[in-house]
Write a protein that holds these residues in place. Structure first.
Motif, PDB file in Angstrom:
ATOM      1  N   ASP A 139       6.657  17.888  -2.789  1.00  0.00           N
ATOM      2  CA  ASP A 139       5.882  17.007  -3.662  1.00  0.00           C
ATOM      3  C   ASP A 139       5.932  15.564  -3.181  1.00  0.00           C
ATOM      4  OD1 ASP A 139       5.300  19.195  -5.206  1.00  0.00           O
ATOM      5  OD2 ASP A 139       6.853  18.779  -6.708  1.00  0.00           O
ATOM      6  N   PHE A 140       7.124  15.079  -2.779  1.00  0.00           N
ATOM      7  CA  PHE A 140       7.246  13.709  -2.295  1.00  0.00           C
ATOM      8  C   PHE A 140       6.463  13.518  -0.996  1.00  0.00           C
ATOM      9  CE2 PHE A 140      11.482  13.371  -4.678  1.00  0.00           C
ATOM     10  CZ  PHE A 140      10.877  12.738  -5.742  1.00  0.00           C
ATOM     11  N   ALA A 141       6.446  14.549  -0.146  1.00  0.00           N
ATOM     12  CA  ALA A 141       5.668  14.458   1.090  1.00  0.00           C
ATOM     13  C   ALA A 141       4.171  14.415   0.776  1.00  0.00           C
ATOM     14  CB  ALA A 141       5.986  15.642   2.000  1.00  0.00           C
TER      15      ALA A 141
ATOM     16  N   VAL B 142       5.708   9.404  -1.174  1.00  0.00           N
ATOM     17  CA  VAL B 142       6.540   8.497  -1.945  1.00  0.00           C
ATOM     18  C   VAL B 142       7.638   7.916  -1.051  1.00  0.00           C
ATOM     19  CG1 VAL B 142       8.173   8.321  -3.839  1.00  0.00           C
ATOM     20  CG2 VAL B 142       6.078   9.612  -4.142  1.00  0.00           C
ATOM     21  N   ARG B 143       7.839   6.604  -1.112  1.00  0.00           N
ATOM     22  CA  ARG B 143       8.891   5.948  -0.347  1.00  0.00           C
ATOM     23  C   ARG B 143      10.127   5.658  -1.199  1.00  0.00           C
ATOM     24  NH1 ARG B 143       6.947   3.962   4.502  1.00  0.00           N
ATOM     25  NH2 ARG B 143       5.146   5.220   5.080  1.00  0.00           N
TER      26      ARG B 143
ATOM     27  N   GLY C  39       0.797  -1.225   0.000  1.00  0.00           N
ATOM     28  CA  GLY C  39       0.000   0.000   0.000  1.00  0.00           C
ATOM     29  C   GLY C  39       0.824   1.266   0.000  1.00  0.00           C
ATOM     30  N   GLY C  40       2.147   1.143   0.028  1.00  0.00           N
ATOM     31  CA  GLY C  40       2.998   2.324  -0.032  1.00  0.00           C
ATOM     32  C   GLY C  40       3.087   2.879  -1.443  1.00  0.00           C
ATOM     33  N   VAL C  41       3.689   4.062  -1.567  1.00  0.00           N
ATOM     34  CA  VAL C  41       3.743   4.760  -2.847  1.00  0.00           C
ATOM     35  C   VAL C  41       5.129   4.577  -3.462  1.00  0.00           C
ATOM     36  CG1 VAL C  41       3.454   6.946  -4.051  1.00  0.00           C
ATOM     37  CG2 VAL C  41       2.049   6.428  -2.047  1.00  0.00           C
TER      38      VAL C  41
END
Length: 616
Positions: A556-558, A562-563, A472-474
């Motif tokens: 943007d990553f936050a 995004v991992r 379920g992570g990005v």
């Protein structure tokens, strides 16, 4: 009602002298089916040669989107979820699939094939069957309601199934290539007039409407509109007054039942489409651009035999997938002459039917021209009726050029009637045969154009991505997914089709909110980091990354949560491979040196790190 002989009876038209026996008819049925399937395989053969590595040259983005849907169908059956909304795309907001071409019936029906062989196989299989089924169902419809002569019905059915517009839409559109929906719906609309069977016929029609909506909602709208125009025009003829009165009661009862059945089946998807999360009004496409040029009706498409002989005029279309008319001058002349001959020989009842056909053809031709008349790629100031319709519900989500696809159905009926007349009359039959050859041979469909696309990385295929991103992570490939660089969405599609743990991705190729004045747009609203990687991959643009870029990237990553991001060995673009080296330089400058994992470069994203003081 029969186009050949309007009557209140449900019986087919009377069989003329010399009509084939039942056994001969079955031979015709099997022959037409085999020919339709052979033509469909011929058109899609370049994809069949290597479905895992070949992409449609004209529309790789749409192919990736439909492959994603087919992978999502496996995920729905294995893990459950909402067929009309997904959080897997466009993290963290998700995507309203009901407002997209979600082909819900197909993704469930073909889920076993997608799981066993991959969405790539399901995609080309559905595309092939769509084309073949369209020709066969049109043939059956014409044979049942238009002409009892199988050869004449075959001419019309094969033209309708492989008309230039539908072959053009075979470049990636599993919804618009499903040309069988229209004749199937029309068949049961005509059956509603049967006395004593309004409940059964209405229920079947309601089920067909629900299926049609789930596969090709825009095409279903066009079919309903064309049916209304035809029936109203036909009913206004005084010669049909008695038949109209006799058919009115069962027709209205059947329509009421169809509305109830379709309403119950479509209540939730319609709610999601118009009022659900991430819904929108209008479309992400310019309705003044996606129109038919007046001249295009007389031109040949690039996907036809004439087009391959460099006689096509694809420049008249907004793109190669939207060559929706392109019937060619010889066919237009044949249809006009045939209508004239049929009109002169017709009795009043038949003339009323021909008049209704001509009205439908004229109305949808004008609608396909859009809000303003366009002539040889020049938009004139001449306003057209669509200008008054463009902001109405349903019309605001349609592309005007596609209304010309209805005209293909009208032409198919005219061709069937003209072929019947030529086959049942010896006088000048050779002249008609030559006319049909001259008009139809240049329109023979040619195989779709394909290109090589990037193979699935071992990093994804082996499941090694799970070591870096939780279920379920990005996670995303670079550049982020959009129609011109769809690989990140493809890798997710193939993971979905295998079942098990899943990752989400930012962005994606879909229609969502964010356009001007509350309308839709293609994909998510772009952020700074989207543009940074897009220009590197698409244009090979490399610029020095500064602290502002890093600060924006951290934000943007936050936002996406995004991992990790990764870069495969190749990146598929709209016309071939994109600039992979430029993308690596931009990513390394922004994120630091990558890890080498399997066959990709990987960058882990560390939450909470200040981009200015600590970097990535």
């Amino acid at each position: 009602m029969s186009v050949a002989t309007p009557t209140a009876s449900a019986d087919p038209p009377a069989t003329p002298e010399g009509a084939p026996s039942r056994l001969a008819q079955w031979r015709w049925h099997l022959s037409v089916t085999a020919l339709a399937l052979a033509l469909a395989v011929w058109i899609t053969w370049p994809l069949w040669t290597d479905p895992y590595r070949q992409a449609l040259t004209q529309n790789a983005g749409d192919q990736a989107f439909f492959e994603w849907l087919l992978g999502y169908g496996v995920h729905l059956l294995r893990a459950g979820g909402d067929p009309f909304f997904s959080q897997l795309l466009n993290a963290p907001l998700g995507v309203n699939l009901a407002a997209n071409t979600s082909i819900t019936v197909y993704i469930i029906l073909f889920a076993p094939i997608s799981w066993l062989l991959g969405p790539q196989i399901s995609f080309v299989l559905i595309l092939t069957l769509n084309l073949a089924a369209a020709a066969v169902v049109w043939y059956a419809f014409l044979l049942r309601h238009v002409t009892p002569v199988p050869a004449a019905a075959a001419v019309g059915g094969l033209f309708a199934g492989f008309a230039p517009g539908f072959v053009s839409h075979a470049n990636g559109h599993l919804n618009w290539s499903a040309g069988w929906v229209a004749p199937a719906v029309l068949w049961w609309v005509l059956r509603l007039r049967e006395p004593g069977r309004w409940l059964r016929n209405g229920a079947v029609l309601g089920l067909l409407l629900a299926i049609g909506f789930s596969i090709a909602a825009e095409g279903l709208f066009f079919t309903a509109l064309a049916s209304a125009v035809f029936l109203i025009t036909w009913a206004c003829a005084r010669v049909h007054a008695d038949e109209v009165r006799a058919a009115a009661a069962p027709l209205l009862k059947g329509l009421a039942v169809a509305a109830v059945v379709a309403g119950l089946l479509l209540a939730y998807p319609l709610y999601m489409h118009f009022a659900g999360p991430q819904s929108f009004s209008g479309t992400g496409f310019n309705q003044r651009r996606f129109v038919e040029d007046v001249v295009s009706t007389f031109a040949w498409s690039s996907g036809s035999l004439a087009g391959h002989a460099h006689l096509g005029s694809s420049f008249l279309a907004p793109n190669d997938t939207e060559q929706t008319s392109f019937f060619g001058l010889p066919l237009v002349v044949l249809v006009v002459v045939a209508l004239g001959r049929l009109w002169r020989a017709a009795k009043p009842g038949r003339r009323a039917t021909l008049r209704a056909l001509m009205v439908v053809g004229a109305v949808f031709t004008v609608l396909s021209w859009g809000p303003r008349l366009q002539f040889l790629e020049i938009e004139t100031p001449i306003p057209l009726p669509y200008a008054a319709l463009a902001h109405l519900p349903l019309f605001d989500s349609a592309l005007p050029a596609r209304f010309a696809l209805v005209v293909a159905g009208v032409i198919a009926v005219v061709l069937a009637l003209a072929a019947e007349r030529a086959l049942t009359r010896t006088r000048r039959s050779s002249t008609w045969a030559v006319a049909f050859v001259v008009a139809l041979v240049p329109l023979l469909p040619m195989p779709l154009q394909t290109m090589r696309r990037a193979p699935e990385p071992e990093f994804i295929a082996s499941g090694d991505w799970q070591r870096y991103v939780p279920d379920g992570g990005v996670l995303s490939a670079l550049p982020f997914a959009i129609n011109t660089s769809p690989d990140a969405q493809r890798w997710q599609a193939y993971t979905l089709a295998r079942g098990g743990p899943q990752f989400r991705i930012p962005d994606g190729y879909f229609l969502g909110p964010g356009g001007q004045n509350g309308t839709g747009q293609i994909g998510a609203p772009w952020r700074h980091t989207d543009w940074l990687f897009f220009r590197a991959a698409r244009y090979g643009f490399v610029t020095r990354i500064d602290d502002y870029d890093r600060a924006q990237a951290r934000a943007d990553f936050a936002y996406w949560d995004v991992r990790a991001v990764f870069l495969p060995a190749e990146i598929t673009g709209p016309d071939g491979m994109l600039f992979r080296s430029a993308t690596e330089i931009a990513a390394t400058d922004l994120l630091g040196p990558p890890e080498h994992v399997d066959d990709v470069l990987l960058w882990r994203i560390r939450p909470g790190v200040d981009p200015v003081t600590d970097g990535f």
